[in-house]
Design an enzyme around this catalytic site. Structure first.
Site, PDB file in Angstrom:
ATOM      1  N   LYS A   1       0.841  -1.215   0.000  1.00 43.50           N
ATOM      2  CA  LYS A   1       0.000   0.000   0.000  1.00 43.50           C
ATOM      3  C   LYS A   1       0.870   1.257   0.000  1.00 43.50           C
ATOM      4  O   LYS A   1       0.671   2.168  -0.799  1.00 43.50           O
ATOM      5  CB  LYS A   1      -0.926   0.021   1.237  1.00 43.50           C
ATOM      6  CG  LYS A   1      -1.805  -1.218   1.381  1.00 43.50           C
ATOM      7  CD  LYS A   1      -2.710  -1.129   2.597  1.00 43.50           C
ATOM      8  CE  LYS A   1      -1.990  -1.164   3.937  1.00 43.50           C
ATOM      9  NZ  LYS A   1      -1.325  -2.436   4.259  1.00 43.50           N
TER      10      LYS A   1
ATOM     11  N   ARG B   1      -9.923   0.645   8.442  1.00 41.87           N
ATOM     12  CA  ARG B   1      -9.511  -0.706   8.827  1.00 41.87           C
ATOM     13  C   ARG B   1     -10.594  -1.443   9.587  1.00 41.87           C
ATOM     14  O   ARG B   1     -10.388  -2.597   9.950  1.00 41.87           O
ATOM     15  CB  ARG B   1      -8.292  -0.609   9.744  1.00 41.87           C
ATOM     16  CG  ARG B   1      -6.964  -0.706   9.050  1.00 41.87           C
ATOM     17  CD  ARG B   1      -5.899  -0.444  10.092  1.00 41.87           C
ATOM     18  NE  ARG B   1      -4.720  -1.221   9.896  1.00 41.87           N
ATOM     19  CZ  ARG B   1      -3.613  -0.761   9.323  1.00 41.87           C
ATOM     20  NH1 ARG B   1      -3.565   0.444   8.849  1.00 41.87           N
ATOM     21  NH2 ARG B   1      -2.550  -1.522   9.244  1.00 41.87           N
TER      22      ARG B   1
ATOM     23  N   ARG C   1      12.161  -5.332   5.608  1.00 41.99           N
ATOM     24  CA  ARG C   1      12.026  -3.931   5.200  1.00 41.99           C
ATOM     25  C   ARG C   1      12.799  -3.005   6.148  1.00 41.99           C
ATOM     26  O   ARG C   1      12.809  -3.205   7.352  1.00 41.99           O
ATOM     27  CB  ARG C   1      10.532  -3.600   5.247  1.00 41.99           C
ATOM     28  CG  ARG C   1      10.182  -2.159   5.153  1.00 41.99           C
ATOM     29  CD  ARG C   1       8.692  -1.970   5.086  1.00 41.99           C
ATOM     30  NE  ARG C   1       7.995  -2.334   6.312  1.00 41.99           N
ATOM     31  CZ  ARG C   1       6.687  -2.219   6.467  1.00 41.99           C
ATOM     32  NH1 ARG C   1       5.944  -1.796   5.477  1.00 41.99           N
ATOM     33  NH2 ARG C   1       6.124  -2.551   7.601  1.00 41.99           N
TER      34      ARG C   1
ATOM     35  N   ARG D   1      11.096  -0.623  11.591  1.00 42.03           N
ATOM     36  CA  ARG D   1       9.958  -0.325  12.447  1.00 42.03           C
ATOM     37  C   ARG D   1       9.895  -1.320  13.597  1.00 42.03           C
ATOM     38  O   ARG D   1      10.125  -2.513  13.393  1.00 42.03           O
ATOM     39  CB  ARG D   1       8.660  -0.417  11.630  1.00 42.03           C
ATOM     40  CG  ARG D   1       8.335   0.867  10.906  1.00 42.03           C
ATOM     41  CD  ARG D   1       7.212   0.740   9.919  1.00 42.03           C
ATOM     42  NE  ARG D   1       6.035   0.011  10.365  1.00 42.03           N
ATOM     43  CZ  ARG D   1       4.936  -0.145   9.619  1.00 42.03           C
ATOM     44  NH1 ARG D   1       4.880   0.401   8.416  1.00 42.03           N
ATOM     45  NH2 ARG D   1       3.912  -0.810  10.071  1.00 42.03           N
TER      46      ARG D   1
ATOM     47  N   ARG E   1      -0.762  -8.511  13.349  1.00 46.14           N
ATOM     48  CA  ARG E   1      -1.314  -7.513  12.412  1.00 46.14           C
ATOM     49  C   ARG E   1      -2.134  -8.205  11.320  1.00 46.14           C
ATOM     50  O   ARG E   1      -3.170  -7.701  10.902  1.00 46.14           O
ATOM     51  CB  ARG E   1      -0.166  -6.690  11.800  1.00 46.14           C
ATOM     52  CG  ARG E   1       0.406  -5.675  12.793  1.00 46.14           C
ATOM     53  CD  ARG E   1       1.817  -5.234  12.448  1.00 46.14           C
ATOM     54  NE  ARG E   1       1.968  -4.613  11.152  1.00 46.14           N
ATOM     55  CZ  ARG E   1       3.141  -4.384  10.573  1.00 46.14           C
ATOM     56  NH1 ARG E   1       4.265  -4.710  11.194  1.00 46.14           N
ATOM     57  NH2 ARG E   1       3.209  -3.807   9.399  1.00 46.14           N
TER      58      ARG E   1
END
Ligand code: AP5
Length: 207
Positions: A13, A88, A127, A152, A163
């Site tokens: 996204k 969400r 990432r 993160r 998640r």
């Protein structure tokens, strides 16, 4: 044009939103980025959100919807919005309708990034971003250019699994709301990044 990019964690996204910003001059409204900025700044919202985000759970609906409303108010009315990571939950989807209507905007498209969950853990845990410029990289897919980088705190396997469970339980069920309006386009999020971008561009050009 106002669009939602919908998909589980790591679906791409943020990656695709940034490309649309560059190509179309739209504004990316990422509630994840807004919340992380609030955490860094130590605001009351950030203080409430930090533990929830670190656990991979969802922050209160009222908080994120207020952030979205504020961001839209700060934008020129003519600029299109890309909702990235919002809504969400069903309550957020309902709130977005009201937020858009009260500002004379409408939702034009929901683009669902269709991905296989197994690949997403690898995407997310690999990432990282350049500590200086914030550009995103990946251990495997995009090599590092800067000297210092950061990851993160919620990009570890255990939190990613939470998640994803949150996505399945609370976010995936909002798709039928938009399917009933005939505005959902499904795009193959497992394709190469450029191919995903082209497919999204085709959808938007036909909208
Ligand atoms: P948020 O920041 O929104 O995280 P997320 O939804 O989990 O999404 P990600 O940013 O992890 O993934 P992405 O889909 O943007 O993928 P990306 O492009 O980076 O939310 C974080 C937390 O904030 C939530 O857990 C929650 O606590 C809170 N929160 C946020 N919004 C909320 C809301 N509305 N309500 C309540 N709580 C909220 O790509 C991932 C990696 O894959 C990158 O390395 C990228 O380079 C790579 N990649 C992308 N596309 C491809 C491709 N096609 N092929 C190969 N690699 C690819």
């Amino acid at each position: 044009m106002n669009i939602i990019l919908l998909g589980p964690p790591g679906a791409g996204k943020g990656t695709q939103a940034q490309r649309l910003v560059e190509r179309r001059g739209m504004k990316q409204l990422s509630t994840g980025d807004m919340l992380r900025a609030a955490v860094r700044a130590g605001t009351p919202v950030g203080l409430k959100a930090k533990a929830v985000m670190d656990a991979g759970e969802l922050v209160f609906d009222e908080i994120v919807s207020a952030l979205i409303g504020d961001e839209l108010d700060a934008m020129p009315a003519s600029q299109g919005a890309i909702f990235d990571g919002y809504p969400r939950t069903a309550a957020q989807a309902q709130a977005l309708d009201a937020i858009l209507e009260s500002r004379g905007r409408k939702l034009d498209r929901v683009i669902e990034l269709d991905v296989g969950e197994d690949a997403l853990v690898e995407r997310i845990t690999g990432r990282f971003t350049c500590a200086t410029c914030g550009k995103g990289y990946h251990d495997k897919f995009e090599r590092r250019g800067g000297q210092e980088f950061k990851r993160r705190p919620d990009d570890n396997e255990q939190t990613v699994r939470t998640r994803m469970a949150e996505y399945r339980a609370k976010t995936a069920p909002i798709l039928p709301i938009y399917e009933a309006r005939g505005i959902v386009a499904r795009v193959d999020g497992m394709a190469e990044m450029d191919a995903v971008t082209s497919e999204i561009e085709q959808v938007l050009s036909a909208t």
